[in-house]
Design a protein around this motif. Structure first.
Motif, PDB file in Angstrom:
ATOM      1  N   ILE A 164      74.762  38.927  24.601  1.00  0.00           N
ATOM      2  CA  ILE A 164      74.422  38.611  25.991  1.00  0.00           C
ATOM      3  C   ILE A 164      73.859  39.814  26.745  1.00  0.00           C
ATOM      4  O   ILE A 164      73.364  39.664  27.863  1.00  0.00           O
ATOM      5  N   GLY A 166      71.578  42.360  28.351  1.00  0.00           N
ATOM      6  CA  GLY A 166      70.196  42.195  28.765  1.00  0.00           C
ATOM      7  C   GLY A 166      69.223  43.096  28.043  1.00  0.00           C
ATOM      8  O   GLY A 166      68.037  42.777  27.910  1.00  0.00           O
ATOM      9  N   LEU A 172      70.856  38.256  28.322  1.00  0.00           N
ATOM     10  CA  LEU A 172      70.752  37.753  29.685  1.00  0.00           C
ATOM     11  C   LEU A 172      70.299  38.880  30.611  1.00  0.00           C
ATOM     12  O   LEU A 172      70.941  39.927  30.690  1.00  0.00           O
ATOM     13  N   GLN A 173      69.208  38.661  31.298  1.00  0.00           N
ATOM     14  CA  GLN A 173      68.619  39.712  32.123  1.00  0.00           C
ATOM     15  C   GLN A 173      69.606  40.197  33.187  1.00  0.00           C
ATOM     16  O   GLN A 173      70.250  39.405  33.878  1.00  0.00           O
ATOM     17  N   CYS A 190      81.435  42.258  31.954  1.00  0.00           N
ATOM     18  CA  CYS A 190      80.005  42.253  32.266  1.00  0.00           C
ATOM     19  C   CYS A 190      79.729  42.864  33.629  1.00  0.00           C
ATOM     20  O   CYS A 190      80.313  42.435  34.637  1.00  0.00           O
ATOM     21  N   GLU A 206      64.711  27.945  33.115  1.00  0.00           N
ATOM     22  CA  GLU A 206      65.317  29.271  33.019  1.00  0.00           C
ATOM     23  C   GLU A 206      65.751  29.785  34.388  1.00  0.00           C
ATOM     24  O   GLU A 206      66.800  30.412  34.524  1.00  0.00           O
ATOM     25  N   LYS A 209      69.331  29.367  36.007  1.00  0.00           N
ATOM     26  CA  LYS A 209      70.468  30.187  35.608  1.00  0.00           C
ATOM     27  C   LYS A 209      70.694  31.345  36.576  1.00  0.00           C
ATOM     28  O   LYS A 209      71.712  32.025  36.524  1.00  0.00           O
ATOM     29  N   TYR A 210      69.701  31.579  37.446  1.00  0.00           N
ATOM     30  CA  TYR A 210      69.760  32.721  38.347  1.00  0.00           C
ATOM     31  C   TYR A 210      69.965  32.279  39.793  1.00  0.00           C
ATOM     32  O   TYR A 210      69.608  31.171  40.173  1.00  0.00           O
ATOM     33  N   PHE A 223      72.173  36.834  37.489  1.00  0.00           N
ATOM     34  CA  PHE A 223      72.571  35.771  36.583  1.00  0.00           C
ATOM     35  C   PHE A 223      73.853  35.138  37.103  1.00  0.00           C
ATOM     36  O   PHE A 223      74.833  35.823  37.387  1.00  0.00           O
ATOM     37  N   SER A 227      76.927  30.600  34.619  1.00  0.00           N
ATOM     38  CA  SER A 227      76.041  30.603  33.461  1.00  0.00           C
ATOM     39  C   SER A 227      76.509  31.624  32.428  1.00  0.00           C
ATOM     40  O   SER A 227      76.410  31.391  31.221  1.00  0.00           O
ATOM     41  N   ILE A 228      77.005  32.768  32.907  1.00  0.00           N
ATOM     42  CA  ILE A 228      77.573  33.764  31.997  1.00  0.00           C
ATOM     43  C   ILE A 228      78.761  33.174  31.257  1.00  0.00           C
ATOM     44  O   ILE A 228      78.893  33.306  30.029  1.00  0.00           O
ATOM     45  N   GLN A 231      77.612  30.682  28.628  1.00  0.00           N
ATOM     46  CA  GLN A 231      76.991  31.309  27.470  1.00  0.00           C
ATOM     47  C   GLN A 231      78.032  31.953  26.555  1.00  0.00           C
ATOM     48  O   GLN A 231      77.965  31.833  25.333  1.00  0.00           O
TER      49      GLN A 231
END
Length: 280
Positions: A164, A166, A172-173, A190, A206, A209-210, A223, A227-228, A231
């Motif tokens: 995960i 980024g 994940l960004q 995180c 996409e 998710k943000y 993010f 969503s985190i 995932q």
């Protein structure tokens, strides 16, 4: 963050300290953040939250106030003789190296290889075992989202954290992630960084998710904690492991701004006493 209600530009400071088992010390530090050098209280500064983890022996204090009052980096070396600091993010001019990069350069993750005589701090005295090394940085809003997986297998946690992150392909960004043993389980910790990406269309799947917010008219994204969580739950399930809890340490940018406004308008510096740790 700009607050029309207060007519102020607000900044938030996440103060991480290596103490959680002596709450009197943690609260003394929180109260010290609310005072000027002579001991006079700052009327527009507040401690919104104190998150203490006994197992890690670590606490995170969420401070908020007008930008000009959060001058910790400038004053710390004078107020605490002997301390040593390094800069990261926007505080690290002109390179703007991020926290992970600075930690790697300083062998932060390899304590057995840490040679204090070779480290040159950006500010303050030479590094000593008494005071250690303090990182001070500036960035768009950062929050912490920690997801616990029901296993003691640290290798599984490390694989999930890598997936995960980024900086890695398919990650994940805006996410920096590490895995730690925690109370008989493994915690995926995180750092959720805000970022700008004008190429991300609001119409794409996409983008859902943000979450977006604005600083001085500029759009920033982060993010979504849910969503985190989803995932990590998906990745953990692929290893036959369940997730058993998610903790949001501090607040989302929107919630932080709202609570900071409330606390400052009320003149409540010790706002953390009104609240409990936020969990999801």
């Amino acid at each position: 963050m700009v607050s029309p209600r207060l007519g102020l530009r607000l900044a938030v400071c996440l103060l991480n300290i290596s103490e959680a088992r002596k709450q009197d010390i943690v609260e003394r530090i929180a109260k010290a953040a609310l005072c000027d050098k002579p001991g006079q209280k700052k009327t527009q500064t507040t401690v919104l939250n104190i998150f203490s983890d006994y197992d890690y022996n670590r606490s995170v204090l969420t401070l908020a106030g007008p930008i000009e009052t959060l001058d910790i980096a400038e004053n710390l070396s004078h107020d605490v003789p002997g301390c040593s600091m390094f800069y990261f993010g926007y505080a690290d001019q002109p390179l703007k190296r991020n926290l992970v990069q600075r930690r790697k350069e300083l062998n932060w993750y390899k304590r057995t290889c840490l040679n204090v005589n070779e480290i040159r701090p950006d500010v303050g005295a030479a590094v000593s075992s008494k005071y250690g090394l303090t990182g001070i940085g500036a960035s768009p809003y950062v929050m912490n989202c920690n997801v616990t997986i029901d296993t003691q297998d640290l290798n599984i946690g490390q694989q999930i954290a890598s997936a995960i992150r980024g900086a890695n392909a398919g990650g994940l960004q805006g996410i920096q992630a590490m895995a730690f043993p925690h109370e008989g389980t493994v915690e995926i910790a995180c750092n959720v960084e805000s970022f700008q990406d004008k190429s991300l269309s609001s119409l794409t799947e996409e983008s859902k998710k943000y979450i977006s917010y604005y600083i001085q008219g500029e759009e920033y994204l982060y993010f979504s904690p849910r969503s985190i969580e989803r995932q990590i739950k998906k990745l953990a399930a692929s290893h036959g492991v369940a997730t058993v809890g998610t903790a949001l340490v501090g607040f989302t940018p929107e919630r932080c701004k709202s609570l900071a406004e409330q606390a400052i308008l009320e003149g409540c510096g010790e706002f953390w006493k009104k609240r409990k740790t936020i969990t999801m």
